[in-house]
Design a protein around this motif. Structure first.
Motif, PDB file in Angstrom:
ATOM      1  N   ALA A  77     -13.375  -0.900  -2.444  1.00  0.00           N
ATOM      2  CA  ALA A  77     -13.445   0.562  -2.477  1.00  0.00           C
ATOM      3  C   ALA A  77     -14.829   0.981  -2.010  1.00  0.00           C
ATOM      4  CB  ALA A  77     -13.172   1.083  -3.883  1.00  0.00           C
ATOM      5  N   GLU A 102     -13.080   5.042   1.472  1.00  0.00           N
ATOM      6  CA  GLU A 102     -12.179   4.155   2.199  1.00  0.00           C
ATOM      7  C   GLU A 102     -11.742   3.022   1.278  1.00  0.00           C
ATOM      8  OE1 GLU A 102     -12.176   1.457   6.315  1.00  0.00           O
ATOM      9  OE2 GLU A 102     -13.995   2.517   5.644  1.00  0.00           O
ATOM     10  N   PHE A 103     -10.494   2.582   1.469  1.00  0.00           N
ATOM     11  CA  PHE A 103      -9.973   1.456   0.687  1.00  0.00           C
ATOM     12  C   PHE A 103      -9.504   0.375   1.647  1.00  0.00           C
ATOM     13  CE2 PHE A 103      -6.363  -0.716  -1.411  1.00  0.00           C
ATOM     14  CZ  PHE A 103      -7.083  -1.333  -2.420  1.00  0.00           C
ATOM     15  N   LEU A 135       0.804  -1.222   0.000  1.00  0.00           N
ATOM     16  CA  LEU A 135       0.000   0.000   0.000  1.00  0.00           C
ATOM     17  C   LEU A 135       0.836   1.270   0.000  1.00  0.00           C
ATOM     18  CD1 LEU A 135      -2.805  -1.012   2.524  1.00  0.00           C
ATOM     19  CD2 LEU A 135      -2.964  -0.875   0.036  1.00  0.00           C
ATOM     20  N   ALA A 149      -9.681   8.714  -0.857  1.00  0.00           N
ATOM     21  CA  ALA A 149      -9.622   9.692   0.243  1.00  0.00           C
ATOM     22  C   ALA A 149     -10.155  11.044  -0.215  1.00  0.00           C
ATOM     23  CB  ALA A 149      -8.189   9.816   0.748  1.00  0.00           C
ATOM     24  N   LEU A 204      -1.926   1.105  -6.200  1.00  0.00           N
ATOM     25  CA  LEU A 204      -2.713   1.109  -4.973  1.00  0.00           C
ATOM     26  C   LEU A 204      -2.602   2.424  -4.194  1.00  0.00           C
ATOM     27  CD1 LEU A 204      -2.320  -2.570  -3.703  1.00  0.00           C
ATOM     28  CD2 LEU A 204      -4.159  -1.541  -5.031  1.00  0.00           C
ATOM     29  N   PRO A 205      -1.416   3.037  -4.089  1.00  0.00           N
ATOM     30  CA  PRO A 205      -1.372   4.358  -3.440  1.00  0.00           C
ATOM     31  C   PRO A 205      -2.250   5.391  -4.131  1.00  0.00           C
ATOM     32  CG  PRO A 205       0.830   3.439  -3.545  1.00  0.00           C
ATOM     33  CD  PRO A 205      -0.054   2.526  -4.326  1.00  0.00           C
ATOM     34  N   GLN A 248      -5.854   4.632  -3.139  1.00  0.00           N
ATOM     35  CA  GLN A 248      -6.126   5.140  -1.786  1.00  0.00           C
ATOM     36  C   GLN A 248      -6.324   6.645  -1.782  1.00  0.00           C
ATOM     37  OE1 GLN A 248      -3.993   2.927   1.684  1.00  0.00           O
ATOM     38  NE2 GLN A 248      -2.511   3.097   0.041  1.00  0.00           N
TER      39      GLN A 248
END
Length: 511
Positions: free
Chosen positions: A483, A468-469, A434, A463, A455-456, A459
């Motif tokens: 997600a 939320e992930f 992550l 956000a 993935l970052p 996220q």
């Protein structure tokens, strides 16, 4: 000109040439810490503070001794009629004036650490003069009032003077002993020369009282030193916290400058990188499709396909880095609109279906239909779904399955879940996966390695949407990426508002 620009750029990234503004404070903190750790039972570093406290005490209580001496002289004259008490009072007040003179002079000069022993000796000399005055009081006599009566008077006066001196001089070490040693000597001399029982008793009482008060004042002196030591340690801790805070602020400032320099670099390089890449992609596509004519050598056509794929991979990499950079810099703005999450999911499945079929991977759809639209950025959400679907297809073995769900959350929001039956991720590697540029051991061993930015970015986009992930995975059991969009993003359809004014107008027309 270029040299100056280069120097400016380097200073934006890391300014190593700037001397830290808190070096002096750091040195002071270290020196004080060493002094506290290596000091004796009465650390020499506190002698100056103790002397200043004694000076303040002497100046604030300057009136106490004159009042006491005047009262003693008046009672002595009343009892004995001896005017010698007047001479004794003048002498005692003069000795007290010497101590006050030293105190006022020391206060004006602001005693330095080097002169502390000198001033301490001066104040002890003043106490010796006061002790000689009290010893002179012992030599006073009263022919008319009797030995017992006058001895009681002398004993009371000496005990009161002993207690008052102990309270006023405990901040000056050994001052009480220097003051009343002459008194004990005078009493002992009178006892030996006269053989009077009264003087013998006074000698014993005053000696024992002096010994007791010397021990008590020594403990009080040590307690005062301990209080000063605690206060100094507290001040040092505050100073260290200030230094640490300043260093943290400096490090944060440099990090912000480095991040700004990175953003500037990426912003300026995005055009420089994309322009030649577009040319490479365009020309390689023209060559691979043989628009301008067939290639005589089939190997060249294979090379052009490789060039085109590599260019697309490099362009995707640049786009991901720029997206992450914009998100970190707070410049990633959402273009929100009313969008159906199910429609986006179906479009994204169509985009990755070709690659899934190449690996004989089946994508199962479990969508709840009739769901209302959500208020989101369509492009960003499409990027989220494509990243998660691409990862699922990429890391699922040939012949595997991917399950794509879209539905309601318990809180009234909407979610999408993409689950595969691939090799999975060890639980301890999930935080690594992550993080930016982080890759698990499975991804490193895989032939289809990514950049570690997917993935970052997912996220960060969620956000931005207040979502939320969640990433769940078990080794050899598969991975599930969820997600979640909050309920406030869901758009509810409202019933039409009836026109209540129409019946009113209609009734008026009938009237």
């Amino acid at each position: 000109m270029s040299i100056a620009a280069s120097t400016s750029t380097d200073k934006i990234i890391v300014d190593k040439s700037r001397s830290h503004r808190n070096k002096a404070v750091s040195r002071t903190v270290r020196a004080t810490r060493e002094r506290l750790q290596t000091g004796s039972s009465v650390p020499s570093g506190f002698e100056r503070e103790m002397l200043n406290l004694y000076i303040d005490s002497a100046l604030h209580g300057a009136i106490a001794i004159p009042v006491l001496v005047t009262l003693i002289a008046a009672v002595g004259i009343y009892l004995s009629g001896n005017l010698g008490f007047v001479l004794w009072a003048v002498m005692t007040l003069s000795a007290h004036a010497v101590t006050l003179f030293f105190a006022r002079k020391a206060r004006r000069e602001d005693i330095s650490a080097e002169k502390v022993p000198v001033w301490r000796r001066r104040f002890l000399l003043g106490q010796v003069l006061m002790g000689l005055c009290w010893a002179t009081f012992v030599t006073q006599d009263c022919a008319s009032c009797g030995n017992v009566r006058f001895g009681f008077f002398e004993g009371t006066v000496l005990l009161v003077a002993l207690a008052a001196t102990a309270m006023g001089t405990f901040l000056l070490r050994n001052a009480l002993l220097y003051t009343f040693a002459p008194v004990v000597a005078a009493l002992a001399f009178a006892s030996l020369t006269t053989g009077d029982v009264i003087y013998m008793g006074l000698t014993g009482v005053i000696s024992l009282s002096l010994l007791f008060l010397v021990l008590m004042t020594d403990r009080m002196n040590r307690a005062s030193v301990h209080i000063l030591s605690v206060q100094s340690e507290k001040d040092d801790l505050i100073a260290e916290l200030e230094v640490a805070k300043s260093m943290s602020d400096e490090a944060r400032r440099r990090a912000e400058e480095a991040n700004l320099a990175k953003s500037r670099f990426l912003a300026s390089m995005s055009h420089e990188l994309r322009t030649p890449l577009n040319a490479i992609l365009g020309f390689s596509e023209v060559m691979s499709t043989e628009v301008l004519g067939p290639l005589s050598n089939p190997t060249y056509k294979e090379y052009t396909n490789d060039i085109h794929r590599s260019g697309e991979h490099l362009l995707n990499l640049i786009n991901e880095i720029l997206d992450l950079s914009r998100i970190e810099a707070g410049r990633y703005d959402l273009n929100e609109d009313s969008v159906s999450l199910v429609d986006i999911a179906e479009d994204c499945i169509g985009m990755v279906q070709l690659k899934a079929r190449a690996k004989n991977i089946t994508i199962h759809q479990q969508f709840e239909h009739g769901m209302p639209s959500v208020w989101i950025d369509e492009k960003s959400m499409r990027q989220v779904i494509l990243n998660l679907l691409s990862n699922a297809v990429k890391f699922t073995n040939t012949g595997g399955e991917v399950t794509f769900k879209v539905g309601w959350t318990a809180g009234g929001g909407q979610y999408l879940s993409i689950k595969d039956n691939g090799p999975g991720i060890p639980e301890e590697e999930i935080p690594i996966v992550l993080s930016a540029f982080g890759q698990g051991s499975i991804a490193i061993k895989s032939a289809e390695q990514g950049t570690g930015l997917g993935l970052p970015i997912v996220q960060a986009i969620l956000a931005k949407h207040n979502g939320e992930f969640i990433l769940r995975s078990k080794l050899r059991e598969g991975t599930e990426a969820i997600a979640i969009l909050p309920a406030r993003r869901v758009l509810e359809s409202l019933p039409a508002i009836e026109d209540v004014a129409a019946p009113v107008r209609r009734r008026k027309s009938f009237a």
